[in-house]
Design a protein around this motif. Structure first.
Motif, mmCIF file in Angstrom:
data_model
loop_
_atom_site.group_PDB
_atom_site.id
_atom_site.type_symbol
_atom_site.label_atom_id
_atom_site.label_comp_id
_atom_site.label_asym_id
_atom_site.label_seq_id
_atom_site.Cartn_x
_atom_site.Cartn_y
_atom_site.Cartn_z
ATOM 1 N N GLU A 1 40.248 39.207 30.240
ATOM 2 C CA GLU A 1 39.036 39.501 31.020
ATOM 3 C C GLU A 1 38.472 40.863 30.617
ATOM 4 O OE1 GLU A 1 36.063 38.733 34.008
ATOM 5 O OE2 GLU A 1 37.330 37.507 32.725
ATOM 6 N N ALA A 2 39.346 41.856 30.460
ATOM 7 C CA ALA A 2 38.890 43.194 30.067
ATOM 8 C C ALA A 2 38.295 43.187 28.665
ATOM 9 C CB ALA A 2 40.042 44.188 30.160
ATOM 10 N N LEU A 3 38.860 42.417 27.759
ATOM 11 C CA LEU A 3 38.311 42.334 26.406
ATOM 12 C C LEU A 3 36.942 41.658 26.408
ATOM 13 C CD1 LEU A 3 41.593 41.530 24.480
ATOM 14 C CD2 LEU A 3 40.257 43.657 24.341
ATOM 15 N N ARG A 4 36.719 40.747 27.344
ATOM 16 C CA ARG A 4 35.379 40.158 27.513
ATOM 17 C C ARG A 4 34.392 41.258 27.881
ATOM 18 N NH1 ARG A 4 33.126 35.390 27.924
ATOM 19 N NH2 ARG A 4 35.120 34.294 28.017
ATOM 20 N N TYR B 1 32.160 51.786 28.935
ATOM 21 C CA TYR B 1 33.143 52.101 29.978
ATOM 22 C C TYR B 1 33.555 50.797 30.654
ATOM 23 C CZ TYR B 1 31.838 56.972 29.408
ATOM 24 O OH TYR B 1 31.611 58.223 28.889
ATOM 25 N N VAL B 2 34.831 50.464 30.559
ATOM 26 C CA VAL B 2 35.361 49.204 31.084
ATOM 27 C C VAL B 2 36.173 49.495 32.344
ATOM 28 C CG1 VAL B 2 36.934 47.281 30.599
ATOM 29 C CG2 VAL B 2 35.444 48.176 28.791
ATOM 30 N N ASP B 3 35.916 48.729 33.403
ATOM 31 C CA ASP B 3 36.655 48.865 34.658
ATOM 32 C C ASP B 3 37.842 47.903 34.625
ATOM 33 O OD1 ASP B 3 37.670 48.862 37.229
ATOM 34 O OD2 ASP B 3 35.714 48.782 38.206
ATOM 35 N N LEU B 4 39.021 48.432 34.321
ATOM 36 C CA LEU B 4 40.220 47.602 34.248
ATOM 37 C C LEU B 4 40.641 47.070 35.608
ATOM 38 C CD1 LEU B 4 42.354 49.562 31.621
ATOM 39 C CD2 LEU B 4 40.844 47.590 31.247
ATOM 40 N N ASP B 5 40.286 47.772 36.690
ATOM 41 C CA ASP B 5 40.581 47.270 38.033
ATOM 42 C C ASP B 5 39.818 45.977 38.301
ATOM 43 O OD1 ASP B 5 42.313 49.395 38.716
ATOM 44 O OD2 ASP B 5 40.650 50.616 39.457
ATOM 45 N N THR B 6 38.547 45.957 37.939
ATOM 46 C CA THR B 6 37.749 44.739 38.125
ATOM 47 C C THR B 6 38.329 43.612 37.282
ATOM 48 O OG1 THR B 6 35.741 45.946 38.689
ATOM 49 C CG2 THR B 6 35.454 43.708 37.838
ATOM 50 N N ALA B 7 38.729 43.910 36.058
ATOM 51 C CA ALA B 7 39.333 42.873 35.202
ATOM 52 C C ALA B 7 40.575 42.290 35.865
ATOM 53 C CB ALA B 7 39.665 43.447 33.830
ATOM 54 N N ALA B 8 41.415 43.150 36.443
ATOM 55 C CA ALA B 8 42.635 42.689 37.105
ATOM 56 C C ALA B 8 42.310 41.832 38.333
ATOM 57 C CB ALA B 8 43.502 43.879 37.500
ATOM 58 N N GLU B 9 41.257 42.192 39.052
ATOM 59 C CA GLU B 9 40.863 41.447 40.245
ATOM 60 C C GLU B 9 40.224 40.106 39.908
ATOM 61 O OE1 GLU B 9 39.938 45.552 42.735
ATOM 62 O OE2 GLU B 9 38.274 44.219 42.211
ATOM 63 N N ARG B 10 39.431 40.067 38.847
ATOM 64 C CA ARG B 10 38.659 38.858 38.528
ATOM 65 C C ARG B 10 39.403 37.878 37.623
ATOM 66 N NH1 ARG B 10 32.923 38.970 38.579
ATOM 67 N NH2 ARG B 10 33.276 36.757 38.881
ATOM 68 N N ALA B 11 40.375 38.348 36.849
ATOM 69 C CA ALA B 11 41.076 37.484 35.890
ATOM 70 C C ALA B 11 41.642 36.213 36.538
ATOM 71 C CB ALA B 11 42.162 38.269 35.172
ATOM 72 N N PRO B 12 42.296 36.286 37.702
ATOM 73 C CA PRO B 12 42.821 35.058 38.312
ATOM 74 C C PRO B 12 41.732 34.035 38.636
ATOM 75 C CG PRO B 12 43.811 36.991 39.344
ATOM 76 C CD PRO B 12 42.696 37.485 38.453
ATOM 77 N N GLU B 13 40.548 34.532 38.988
ATOM 78 C CA GLU B 13 39.413 33.650 39.290
ATOM 79 C C GLU B 13 39.056 32.776 38.084
ATOM 80 O OE1 GLU B 13 34.668 34.415 40.200
ATOM 81 O OE2 GLU B 13 36.114 35.975 40.709
ATOM 82 N N PHE B 14 39.251 33.321 36.881
ATOM 83 C CA PHE B 14 38.908 32.595 35.658
ATOM 84 C C PHE B 14 40.130 32.011 34.963
ATOM 85 C CE2 PHE B 14 35.628 35.941 36.186
ATOM 86 C CZ PHE B 14 34.560 35.096 36.484
ATOM 87 N N GLY B 15 41.311 32.235 35.557
ATOM 88 C CA GLY B 15 42.537 31.686 34.992
ATOM 89 C C GLY B 15 42.919 32.292 33.651
#
Length: 151
Positions: free
Chosen positions: A112-115, A92-106
């Motif tokens: 990020e979600a595929l990670r 189960y992948v949280d796409l909201d978290t991916a959207a929030e964290r992706a900018p942090e990692f550029g």
């Protein structure tokens, strides 16, 4: 066999449960197949559920006893299959978290979600991330398999 010569993830089902965010199913499949090829495992049955904060948080609380949001949760459905080098489970992948964290990692949200997909499948392969050393090892494996999948 997948196009890259690795095992085909024929038992893979991808479920889009998020209201607005989606991932490219071919890219999800490529990541799953890269992890399986690298780990020498076969997918018997794998559900990848692409959800939101509420879904993943509820599962984390109900089944793992952790009352906080997280990026991904995995469930082994057949431990005997896991011992035999097969995957029968759910990620189960949280796409909201991916959207929030992706900018942090550029990186883009999808990357990020595929990670998280790779991370969840690695858990189903028997990897843990309880210690700093285990987390570093899993991060290196995620990097390797994302690269192998062309991400």
């Amino acid at each position: 066999m997948s196009p890259d010569g690795g095992p085909e993830a024929e038992g893979l089902e991808i479920h889009h449960e998020h209201e607005t965010l989606r991932l490219d199913e071919d890219r999800v499949r490529a990541v799953v197949e890269a992890v399986c090829a690298g780990e020498g495992v076969e997918v018997v049955s794998l559900g990848v559920i692409l959800g939101d904060h509420a879904l993943v948080h509820e599962l984390n609380r109900e089944w793992l006893g952790h009352d906080y949001e997280t990026d991904v949760v995995s469930f082994v459905l057949d431990e005997e299959a896991q011992a035999d080098g097969q995957i029968d489970g759910e990620v189960y992948v949280d796409l909201d978290t991916a959207a929030e964290r992706a900018p942090e990692f550029g990186v883009p949200t999808e990357t990020e979600a595929l990670r998280y997909v790779a991370h969840g499948v690695l858990h189903l392969c028997g990897h843990d991330d309880d210690t700093d050393e285990q987390r570093a090892s899993m991060r290196a494996l995620e990097d390797r398999y994302l690269k192998a999948a062309g991400i």
